[in-house]
Design a protein around this motif. Structure first.
Motif, PDB file in Angstrom:
ATOM      1  N   ARG A  82       7.125 -11.466  10.572  1.00 39.38           N
ATOM      2  CA  ARG A  82       5.757 -11.934  10.386  1.00 39.38           C
ATOM      3  C   ARG A  82       5.250 -11.858   8.893  1.00 39.38           C
ATOM      4  NH1 ARG A  82       2.528  -7.653   8.801  1.00 39.38           N
ATOM      5  NH2 ARG A  82       2.961  -5.476   9.259  1.00 39.38           N
ATOM      6  N   ASN A  83       4.200 -12.500   8.288  1.00 47.20           N
ATOM      7  CA  ASN A  83       3.618 -12.414   7.237  1.00 47.20           C
ATOM      8  C   ASN A  83       3.383 -10.872   7.026  1.00 47.20           C
ATOM      9  OD1 ASN A  83       3.526 -15.397   6.361  1.00 47.20           O
ATOM     10  ND2 ASN A  83       2.117 -15.118   8.371  1.00 47.20           N
ATOM     11  N   ALA A  84       3.331 -10.503   5.514  1.00 42.71           N
ATOM     12  CA  ALA A  84       3.040  -8.934   5.298  1.00 42.71           C
ATOM     13  C   ALA A  84       2.320  -8.954   3.908  1.00 42.71           C
ATOM     14  CB  ALA A  84       4.340  -8.227   5.325  1.00 42.71           C
ATOM     15  N   LEU A  85       1.684  -7.956   3.802  1.00 42.52           N
ATOM     16  CA  LEU A  85       1.125  -7.711   2.310  1.00 42.52           C
ATOM     17  C   LEU A  85       2.235  -7.493   1.366  1.00 42.52           C
ATOM     18  CD1 LEU A  85      -1.257  -6.957   0.480  1.00 42.52           C
ATOM     19  CD2 LEU A  85      -0.915  -4.474   1.101  1.00 42.52           C
ATOM     20  N   GLY A  86       2.265  -8.404   0.162  1.00 43.30           N
ATOM     21  CA  GLY A  86       3.425  -8.116  -0.702  1.00 43.30           C
ATOM     22  C   GLY A  86       4.400  -9.086  -0.580  1.00 43.30           C
ATOM     23  N   ASP A  87       4.470  -9.734   0.488  1.00 50.36           N
ATOM     24  CA  ASP A  87       5.312 -11.208   0.602  1.00 50.36           C
ATOM     25  C   ASP A  87       5.394 -11.869  -0.623  1.00 50.36           C
ATOM     26  OD1 ASP A  87       6.411 -10.478   3.140  1.00 50.36           O
ATOM     27  OD2 ASP A  87       5.409 -12.043   3.992  1.00 50.36           O
ATOM     28  N   ILE A  88       6.513 -11.937  -1.241  1.00 56.49           N
ATOM     29  CA  ILE A  88       6.646 -12.842  -2.805  1.00 56.49           C
ATOM     30  C   ILE A  88       7.242 -14.279  -2.377  1.00 56.49           C
ATOM     31  CG2 ILE A  88       7.560 -12.766  -4.924  1.00 56.49           C
ATOM     32  CD1 ILE A  88       7.640  -9.763  -4.638  1.00 56.49           C
ATOM     33  N   TYR A  89       6.579 -15.403  -2.771  1.00 60.16           N
ATOM     34  CA  TYR A  89       7.100 -16.497  -2.771  1.00 60.16           C
ATOM     35  C   TYR A  89       7.502 -17.039  -4.058  1.00 60.16           C
ATOM     36  CZ  TYR A  89       6.322 -16.680   2.328  1.00 60.16           C
ATOM     37  OH  TYR A  89       6.094 -16.393   3.687  1.00 60.16           O
ATOM     38  N   VAL A  90       8.432 -17.589  -4.442  1.00 57.54           N
ATOM     39  CA  VAL A  90       8.898 -18.040  -5.724  1.00 57.54           C
ATOM     40  C   VAL A  90       9.315 -19.536  -5.538  1.00 57.54           C
ATOM     41  CG1 VAL A  90      10.262 -18.070  -7.572  1.00 57.54           C
ATOM     42  CG2 VAL A  90       9.847 -15.938  -6.249  1.00 57.54           C
ATOM     43  N   ALA A  91       8.494 -20.268  -6.530  1.00 54.06           N
ATOM     44  CA  ALA A  91       8.650 -21.722  -6.511  1.00 54.06           C
ATOM     45  C   ALA A  91      10.204 -22.008  -6.496  1.00 54.06           C
ATOM     46  CB  ALA A  91       7.775 -22.306  -7.583  1.00 54.06           C
ATOM     47  N   SER A  92      10.599 -23.173  -6.053  1.00 50.65           N
ATOM     48  CA  SER A  92      11.986 -23.580  -6.043  1.00 50.65           C
ATOM     49  C   SER A  92      12.526 -24.313  -7.529  1.00 50.65           C
ATOM     50  CB  SER A  92      12.364 -24.715  -4.937  1.00 50.65           C
ATOM     51  OG  SER A  92      11.549 -25.747  -4.936  1.00 50.65           O
ATOM     52  N   LYS A  93      11.367 -24.621  -8.087  1.00 48.40           N
ATOM     53  CA  LYS A  93      11.406 -25.336  -9.277  1.00 48.40           C
ATOM     54  C   LYS A  93      10.331 -24.852 -10.141  1.00 48.40           C
ATOM     55  CE  LYS A  93      13.305 -29.807  -8.011  1.00 48.40           C
ATOM     56  NZ  LYS A  93      13.155 -31.257  -8.186  1.00 48.40           N
ATOM     57  N   GLY A  94      10.793 -24.160 -11.617  1.00 48.99           N
ATOM     58  CA  GLY A  94       9.898 -23.527 -12.436  1.00 48.99           C
ATOM     59  C   GLY A  94       9.740 -22.061 -11.994  1.00 48.99           C
ATOM     60  N   LYS A  95       8.690 -21.515 -12.581  1.00 53.04           N
ATOM     61  CA  LYS A  95       8.429 -19.813 -12.516  1.00 53.04           C
ATOM     62  C   LYS A  95       7.341 -19.523 -11.715  1.00 53.04           C
ATOM     63  CE  LYS A  95      12.134 -19.780 -15.355  1.00 53.04           C
ATOM     64  NZ  LYS A  95      13.403 -19.527 -14.854  1.00 53.04           N
ATOM     65  N   SER A  96       6.753 -20.310 -10.918  1.00 54.93           N
ATOM     66  CA  SER A  96       5.597 -20.032 -10.288  1.00 54.93           C
ATOM     67  C   SER A  96       5.840 -18.788  -9.186  1.00 54.93           C
ATOM     68  CB  SER A  96       4.849 -21.180  -9.869  1.00 54.93           C
ATOM     69  OG  SER A  96       3.812 -21.097  -9.048  1.00 54.93           O
ATOM     70  N   VAL A  97       4.963 -18.021  -9.011  1.00 48.28           N
ATOM     71  CA  VAL A  97       5.002 -17.186  -8.039  1.00 48.28           C
ATOM     72  C   VAL A  97       3.946 -16.987  -7.325  1.00 48.28           C
ATOM     73  CG1 VAL A  97       5.590 -14.674  -7.509  1.00 48.28           C
ATOM     74  CG2 VAL A  97       6.814 -15.833  -9.371  1.00 48.28           C
ATOM     75  N   ARG A  98       3.824 -16.601  -5.867  1.00 43.12           N
ATOM     76  CA  ARG A  98       2.501 -16.468  -5.057  1.00 43.12           C
ATOM     77  C   ARG A  98       2.924 -15.186  -4.431  1.00 43.12           C
ATOM     78  NH1 ARG A  98      -0.838 -19.639  -6.631  1.00 43.12           N
ATOM     79  NH2 ARG A  98      -2.504 -18.316  -5.883  1.00 43.12           N
ATOM     80  N   ALA A  99       1.736 -14.206  -4.365  1.00 40.02           N
ATOM     81  CA  ALA A  99       2.062 -12.966  -3.394  1.00 40.02           C
ATOM     82  C   ALA A  99       0.956 -12.928  -2.472  1.00 40.02           C
ATOM     83  CB  ALA A  99       2.268 -11.726  -4.328  1.00 40.02           C
ATOM     84  N   ILE A 100       1.227 -12.440  -1.258  1.00 36.09           N
ATOM     85  CA  ILE A 100       0.103 -12.259  -0.408  1.00 36.09           C
ATOM     86  C   ILE A 100      -0.732 -11.042  -0.473  1.00 36.09           C
ATOM     87  CG2 ILE A 100      -0.303 -11.859   2.347  1.00 36.09           C
ATOM     88  CD1 ILE A 100       2.186 -13.633   2.830  1.00 36.09           C
ATOM     89  N   VAL A 101      -2.011 -11.200  -0.538  1.00 41.61           N
ATOM     90  CA  VAL A 101      -2.872  -9.946  -0.903  1.00 41.61           C
ATOM     91  C   VAL A 101      -3.699  -9.712   0.244  1.00 41.61           C
ATOM     92  CG1 VAL A 101      -2.945 -10.168  -3.489  1.00 41.61           C
ATOM     93  CG2 VAL A 101      -4.495 -11.215  -2.035  1.00 41.61           C
ATOM     94  N   THR A 102      -3.533 -10.365   1.449  1.00 40.12           N
ATOM     95  CA  THR A 102      -4.415  -9.996   2.755  1.00 40.12           C
ATOM     96  C   THR A 102      -3.847  -8.652   3.203  1.00 40.12           C
ATOM     97  OG1 THR A 102      -4.469 -12.593   3.248  1.00 40.12           O
ATOM     98  CG2 THR A 102      -4.740 -10.867   4.803  1.00 40.12           C
ATOM     99  N   PRO A 103      -4.839  -7.612   3.583  1.00 41.47           N
ATOM    100  CA  PRO A 103      -4.262  -6.474   4.167  1.00 41.47           C
ATOM    101  C   PRO A 103      -3.532  -6.660   5.210  1.00 41.47           C
ATOM    102  CG  PRO A 103      -6.818  -6.506   3.620  1.00 41.47           C
ATOM    103  CD  PRO A 103      -6.210  -7.941   3.324  1.00 41.47           C
ATOM    104  N   ASP A 104      -2.578  -5.603   5.315  1.00 40.37           N
ATOM    105  CA  ASP A 104      -1.459  -5.877   6.487  1.00 40.37           C
ATOM    106  C   ASP A 104      -1.957  -5.735   7.825  1.00 40.37           C
ATOM    107  OD1 ASP A 104       1.244  -6.313   6.166  1.00 40.37           O
ATOM    108  OD2 ASP A 104       1.766  -4.413   6.174  1.00 40.37           O
ATOM    109  N   CYS A 105      -3.058  -4.649   7.931  1.00 39.65           N
ATOM    110  CA  CYS A 105      -3.748  -4.808   9.202  1.00 39.65           C
ATOM    111  C   CYS A 105      -4.232  -5.886   9.899  1.00 39.65           C
ATOM    112  CB  CYS A 105      -4.787  -3.736   9.090  1.00 39.65           C
ATOM    113  SG  CYS A 105      -6.107  -4.033   8.036  1.00 39.65           S
TER     114      CYS A 105
END
Length: 300
Positions: A82-105
C-alpha cells in the motif's frame, strides 16, 4: 487477539514483527551494555582524535550503504502492498523526486479502501555529493550511486491514490523505497512547517545603525597604504537587513550630509597619490550614475 487487530487495521504481521524485533534489539543492547564503562566513555575523549590524520582513502561505499539501509526501506525482500508516508518516487529521467507526506493513518486500507482519495506529495531533487549545499543527512542510493535528497517544501502536488494518474501508474516515476518512520516524519515536517508559518507579504523594515569610516588606498614606500578621509559630518549609516539568506546583500543608507561631504572630498582628492588602476576606479566611482546610486543606498 493481536492478529485480529492487525488484520482489522490492514497491517501485515511481518511488518509488525520487524518493528517489534528492531525495537527490542535496541532495548536489549541498552540494558546489557554498560555505557559508563571506561572503554566506551574514552571513545569521546577529544585527545584521542589528535593523532588521527586528516587524509583518508576516500568515502566508504559500504558505510554509505549502511546509512542508506538505516534511513530507507528498499522493499527488496518484502514489497509494499500500500501507499505509505515516506514513499519515494524518482523520475526515470532526470533528478526529480516526489515523496508522500499524507499521514500514514489515512493511508491504511480498511474495508477495501483508504480514508483519502488523493495523495499529497512534496517535490525534491537528487543532487551529487560534490554539489554546493548537499547534505549527507539525506543520503539515498540510486543505481549504485549515492545522492543527497534536496526537498522543496513549496512544491506540493496531489495524485490519485490508485488507478489512472496515480504515482504507481505514472511511467515517468519509479518507486524507490520508503523512508523509515523517524526520517519520514522529519521529511513531513518540512511542508507542514512551511505552510504553517506566519508570513507577511510586506515584512517590517529592520534597520541597524552603524558607525562608518572612509579610507583611500594611496601609494607609499611599501607599495600602498591606507589613508583615512577626514569628513566633518555625521558618520552614522543605517543598514536595512535583507530577508532570508541575504544573497543579494544588505542595503546601506548613508546620511545626506555625509554623502555630499564624501563626494566633495573625493572630487578634490589629490589623485597623484593614487596608483593608475585606483585612479580609474575613482573616476568611475565619481560618474553621475554612481553618485545617484550612492544617494539612493548601496549594497553591502
Amino acid at each position: 487477539m493481536l492478529r485480529f487487530r492487525l488484520t482489522s487495521e490492514g497491517q501485515r504481521m511481518s511488518d509488525y514483527l520487524e518493528w517489534m524485533f528492531g525495537e527490542n534489539l535496541k532495548a536489549l543492547i541498552d540494558e546489557h551494555v554498560d555505557w559508563k564503562d571506561e572503554s566506551l566513555e574514552s571513545l569521546d575523549n577529544p585527545e584521542l582524535s589528535k593523532g588521527i590524520e586528516g587524509a583518508f582513502e576516500g568515502p566508504s561505499v559500504r558505510m554509505a550503504t549502511v546509512f542508506h539501509r538505516v534511513r530507507i526501506d528498499d522493499h527488496n525482500s518484502r514489497p509494499s502492498r500500500r501507499n505509505a508516508l515516506g514513499d519515494i518516487y524518482v523520475a526515470s529521467k532526470g533528478k526529480s523526486v516526489r515523496a508522500i507526506v499524507t499521514p500514514d493513518c489515512d493511508l491504511v486500507v480498511r474495508k477495501g479502501k483508504a480514508k483519502v482519495k488523493q495523495l499529497l506529495t512534496m517535490g525534491g531533487e537528487l543532487r551529487p555529493f560534490d554539489q554546493d549545499s548537499t547534505s549527507s543527512d539525506h543520503l539515498i542510493f540510486r543505481n549504485g550511486k549515492p545522492y543527497s535528497l534536496k526537498w522543496n517544501p513549496k512544491d506540493l502536488l496531489t495524485f490519485p491514490i490508485d488507478g489512472s494518474g496515480s504515482l504507481k501508474e505514472d511511467p515517468t516515476y519509479n518507486h524507490s523505497g520508503t523512508l523509515r518512520p523517524l526520517y519520514a516524519q522529519e521529511m513531513q515536517r518540512q511542508p507542514i512547517s512551511d505552510l504553517g508559518r506566519v508570513g507577511l507579504a510586506v515584512p517590517p523594515m529592520m534597520g541597524v545603525d552603524v558607525a562608518i569610516n572612509k579610507w583611500v588606498r594611496v601609494k607609499s614606500d611599501s607599495g600602498t597604504s591606507f589613508q583615512k578621509l577626514k569628513i566633518d559630518a555625521d558618520n552614522i549609516a543605517t543598514v536595512l537587513l535583507e530577508r532570508g539568506e541575504a544573497k543579494n546583500g544588505h542595503i546601506v543608507l548613508l546620511r545626506r550630509p555625509f554623502v555630499h561631504t564624501l563626494l566633495d572630498t573625493l572630487e578634490n582628492f589629490d589623485q597623484d597619490t593614487l596608483k593608475n588602476d585606483d585612479k580609474v576606479r575613482l573616476s568611475e566611482f565619481l560618474k553621475e550614475r554612481n553618485k545617484e546610486s550612492l544617494l539612493n543606498g548601496f549594497i553591502a
